[in-house]
Design a protein around this motif. Structure first.
Motif, PDB file in Angstrom:
ATOM      1  N   ARG A   1      14.009  -0.876  18.836  1.00  0.00           N
ATOM      2  CA  ARG A   1      14.755  -2.101  18.551  1.00  0.00           C
ATOM      3  C   ARG A   1      16.207  -1.765  18.215  1.00  0.00           C
ATOM      4  N   THR A   2      17.086  -2.689  18.486  1.00  0.00           N
ATOM      5  CA  THR A   2      18.497  -2.466  18.194  1.00  0.00           C
ATOM      6  C   THR A   2      18.705  -2.416  16.686  1.00  0.00           C
TER       7      THR A   2
ATOM      8  N   GLY B   1      16.718   0.684  24.224  1.00  0.00           N
ATOM      9  CA  GLY B   1      15.805  -0.403  23.890  1.00  0.00           C
ATOM     10  C   GLY B   1      14.371   0.082  23.751  1.00  0.00           C
ATOM     11  N   ALA B   2      13.449  -0.867  23.772  1.00  0.00           N
ATOM     12  CA  ALA B   2      12.026  -0.534  23.663  1.00  0.00           C
ATOM     13  C   ALA B   2      11.554   0.039  24.996  1.00  0.00           C
TER      14      ALA B   2
END
Length: 141
Positions: A9-10, A25-26
Motif C-alpha cells: 500500500r502507498t 503497489g500491491a
C-alpha cells in the motif's frame, strides 16, 4: 546508484523518502517473486510484525535483509549480526546502512549468509521436528 522499490500500500509519507524510489503497489505472488529478483537488499521497515514471511522470502531469494531491531524482525536479523539491525524509528540510520551495503557490495555476502541460514533452519522437516520437541517437553511437565 541506490534506488528503492517500494511494495505494498502507498505509505502516507512516500514523498518523504529521501532516496530515488519507485512505488510498485500491491503485488501478487508472481510479481513479488520478480521484485525480489530485481532487488539487491530487502528493507523491512516494520516495527510490529511478529515473524514476517517477507523476511523469510527475501532470505530464500538470497537477499540481505535490513530492518528495525524490534519484535520478531530483530530475532530474524540475528544471523546477519548487528550490521543490518537498525535502531527502531531511526530512518536516517537505515538509509545510511542501506547506502553502505550497496556501496561496499557487502549485500552479496550477507545475502548468501541469509540464504544458507534459511536452508538450514527453515525447512519444513526442521520446523516440524522443533515443534514436536517443544510440545514433547511441555506434555511432560
Amino acid at each position: 546508484p541506490l534506488q528503492l522499490l517500494v511494495v505494498g500500500r502507498t505509505p502516507d509519507r512516500l514523498a518523504d523518502i529521501p532516496l530515488p524510489h519507485v512505488h510498485l503497489g500491491a503485488l501478487d505472488e508472481h510479481q513479488m517473486a520478480k521484485a525480489y529478483q530485481a532487488a539487491d537488499v530487502f528493507a523491512m521497515p516494520s516495527l510490529y510484525d511478529n515473524y514476517p514471511n517477507t523476511v523469510l522470502e527475501a532470505y530464500a531469494c538470497g537477499l540481505a535483509v535490513i530492518g528495525f531491531g524490534a519484535s520478531g524482525v530483530q530475532e530474524m536479523l540475528q544471523p546477519m549480526g548487528q550490521e543490518l539491525t537498525v535502531t527502531p524509528y531511526d530512518t536516517a540510520e537505515m538509509a545510511q546502512k542501506l547506502e553502505a551495503l550497496v556501496r561496499t557490495n557487502r549485500y552479496q555476502a550477507l545475502g548468501a549468509l541469509g540464504r544458507a541460514h534459511i536452508l538450514q533452519h527453515h525447512q519444513p522437516a526442521t520446523i516440524a521436528a522443533a515443534h514436536l520437541a517443544y510440545y514433547a517437553t511441555r506434555s511432560q511437565s
